[in-house]
Scaffold this motif. Structure first.
Motif, PDB file in Angstrom:
ATOM      1  N   GLN A   1     -14.003  -9.363   8.488  1.00 15.57           N
ATOM      2  CA  GLN A   1     -13.788  -9.246   7.108  1.00 15.57           C
ATOM      3  C   GLN A   1     -14.918  -9.566   6.385  1.00 15.57           C
TER       4      GLN A   1
ATOM      5  N   TYR B   1       0.851  -1.325   0.176  1.00 16.62           N
ATOM      6  CA  TYR B   1      -0.030  -0.070   0.176  1.00 16.62           C
ATOM      7  C   TYR B   1       0.849   1.120   0.045  1.00 16.62           C
TER       8      TYR B   1
ATOM      9  N   SER C   1     -15.071  -0.263  -0.608  1.00 12.46           N
ATOM     10  CA  SER C   1     -14.396  -1.474  -1.220  1.00 12.46           C
ATOM     11  C   SER C   1     -14.193  -1.244  -2.858  1.00 12.46           C
TER      12      SER C   1
ATOM     13  N   ASN D   1      -9.659  -0.914   1.088  1.00  9.84           N
ATOM     14  CA  ASN D   1     -10.782  -0.617   1.974  1.00  9.84           C
ATOM     15  C   ASN D   1     -10.717   0.605   2.423  1.00  9.84           C
TER      16      ASN D   1
ATOM     17  N   THR E   1      -3.516  -7.203  -8.224  1.00 13.28           N
ATOM     18  CA  THR E   1      -4.779  -6.556  -7.796  1.00 13.28           C
ATOM     19  C   THR E   1      -4.720  -6.244  -6.097  1.00 13.28           C
ATOM     20  N   TYR E   2      -5.145  -5.017  -6.047  1.00 11.31           N
ATOM     21  CA  TYR E   2      -4.915  -4.249  -4.560  1.00 11.31           C
ATOM     22  C   TYR E   2      -6.310  -4.095  -4.303  1.00 11.31           C
ATOM     23  N   ASN E   3      -6.668  -4.818  -3.129  1.00  6.96           N
ATOM     24  CA  ASN E   3      -8.055  -4.577  -2.607  1.00  6.96           C
ATOM     25  C   ASN E   3      -8.145  -3.406  -1.501  1.00  6.96           C
TER      26      ASN E   3
ATOM     27  N   TYR F   1     -11.839  -0.705 -10.113  1.00  7.48           N
ATOM     28  CA  TYR F   1     -13.230  -1.358 -10.180  1.00  7.48           C
ATOM     29  C   TYR F   1     -14.014  -1.250  -8.681  1.00  7.48           C
TER      30      TYR F   1
ATOM     31  N   SER G   1     -11.263  -2.200  -6.135  1.00  4.50           N
ATOM     32  CA  SER G   1     -10.141  -2.858  -6.503  1.00  4.50           C
ATOM     33  C   SER G   1      -9.434  -2.192  -7.424  1.00  4.50           C
TER      34      SER G   1
ATOM     35  N   ASP H   1     -21.885  -7.792  -2.534  1.00  6.02           N
ATOM     36  CA  ASP H   1     -20.644  -8.653  -2.021  1.00  6.02           C
ATOM     37  C   ASP H   1     -20.043  -8.560  -0.801  1.00  6.02           C
ATOM     38  N   ASN H   2     -20.397  -7.403   0.032  1.00  3.64           N
ATOM     39  CA  ASN H   2     -19.872  -7.022   1.056  1.00  3.64           C
ATOM     40  C   ASN H   2     -20.586  -7.469   2.231  1.00  3.64           C
TER      41      ASN H   2
ATOM     42  N   ASN I   1     -16.702  -2.310  -6.287  1.00  2.00           N
ATOM     43  CA  ASN I   1     -17.338  -3.535  -5.917  1.00  2.00           C
ATOM     44  C   ASN I   1     -18.985  -3.102  -5.641  1.00  2.00           C
TER      45      ASN I   1
END
Length: 333
Positions: free
Chosen positions: A295, A34, A175, A188, A184-186, A211, A177, A217-218, A213
């Protein structure tokens, strides 16, 4: 650690003050990946194939007429000197000139020098009419998903979302991406901001994909002997295990085994599952539930007491036994 019959690697972790996992925010502070994202600076723009330049000779307008941009209700089309796929532009008198990889100031200097071979004291001004060489993409739950172009002005992650019309009602602004160079870095966003990483300082790079989300999906799933089994949407500010149990109306006092509370967490990349076991039979340990950061896609399972299990088995057996006895009596009759 063991493997299930279906091949899933499972690691059972008894929860205590030494084994409780760090929250998302603490993890972010310790992840170099990060920091790399936020330390990336905007470089001076260098021309790429697709960019369109304007060449203006003040004393010789007949040689290089001014370039323009014509707009309509639907599109804006630039006219000038496009950088072709091999990185060249075609200039009057000069012919081919390699513009790819060069800054605008360098191109101005080069073009003036080249024109001076044919013209006396050429006063040259090179500008960019349209930046179309370096692209990035914004997809997912945004109003206007698609491809966008970088210019000589830096574009932050927040600015990129703004250009795409912002996050839709179904999108999860916490959320996001980011796909960069195949990784890929997710992100938050709330946890990053709390950790001191301003998303206004995360600059978009060529070929990035952002992207957003969906909120669907959360979720966190509460199962077993809770007051209410349900799928809970994750709060923007995050949730603890205590929050989840509270949303489920607590442990069922008649059937729940307070010593067997589990959190099932799967890592798709590693194809492994961690099962955190928390014993809440002692009220002094309830603080652990407030420290355990949930999570998305976690499953909280509260096991039943032995007596409850036995009663359920008996309840299944008794109707069958009664039916069998009735059939036997009918047979005797």
């Amino acid at each position: 650690m063991y493997k299930t019959d279906l091949g899933t690697t499972v690691n059972v972790i008894p929860l205590n003050q030494n084994t409780i996992p760090l929250g998302i925010q603490s993890n972010i502070n310790n992840l170099a990946q990060y920091r790399v994202l936020f330390d990336t600076q905007q470089h001076i723009y260098r021309m790429s194939p697709g960019d369109i330049l304007s060449i203006q000779l003040w004393n010789y307008p007949e040689i290089a007429p001014p370039s323009t941009t014509i707009s309509s209700d639907q599109t804006a089309q630039a006219y000038g000197y496009p950088v072709d796929q091999e990185g060249y532009i075609q200039l009057p008198l000069i012919g081919q000139y390699k513009a790819e990889g060069k800054t605008l100031s360098q191109i101005n200097k080069d073009v003036k020098h080249l024109f001076s071979r044919y013209l006396k004291n050429p006063d040259v001004l090179v500008r960019v009419v349209s930046y179309q060489g370096k692209r990035y993409s914004v997809q997912g739950n945004v109003t206007k998903g698609g491809q966008y172009y970088l210019s000589d002005q830096p574009v932050s992650l927040y600015a990129a979302l703004g250009m795409a019309g912002g996050v839709t009602a179904t999108g999860d602004s916490t959320s996001i991406s980011l796909v960069r160079n195949g990784q890929t870095y997710n992100l938050n966003t709330v946890a990053l901001e709390k950790a001191g990483f301003s998303l206004n300082q995360l600059l978009i790079q060529p070929n990035d994909t952002v992207y957003v989300n969906t909120k669907a999906d959360n979720k966190i799933y509460l199962m077993g002997e809770a007051g209410k089994n349900q799928a809970l949407p994750m709060r923007d500010q995050g949730m603890s295990l205590a929050d989840v149990i509270g949303e489920g109306l607590g442990l069922d006092p008649g059937s729940a085994n307070s010593s067997k509370v589990y959190v099932v967490r799967t890592d798709p990349k590693q194809r492994s599952t961690a099962i955190y076991h928390l014993n809440l039979s002692n009220i002094g340990d309830f603080g652990l539930a407030t420290q355990f950061a949930m999570q998305r896609n976690d499953i909280v399972y509260i096991d039943a007491t032995g007596l409850t299990r036995w009663q359920r088995v008996v309840n299944q057996i008794i109707p069958f036994s009664s039916t069998l006895y009735t059939l036997q009596q009918l047979g005797k009759d």
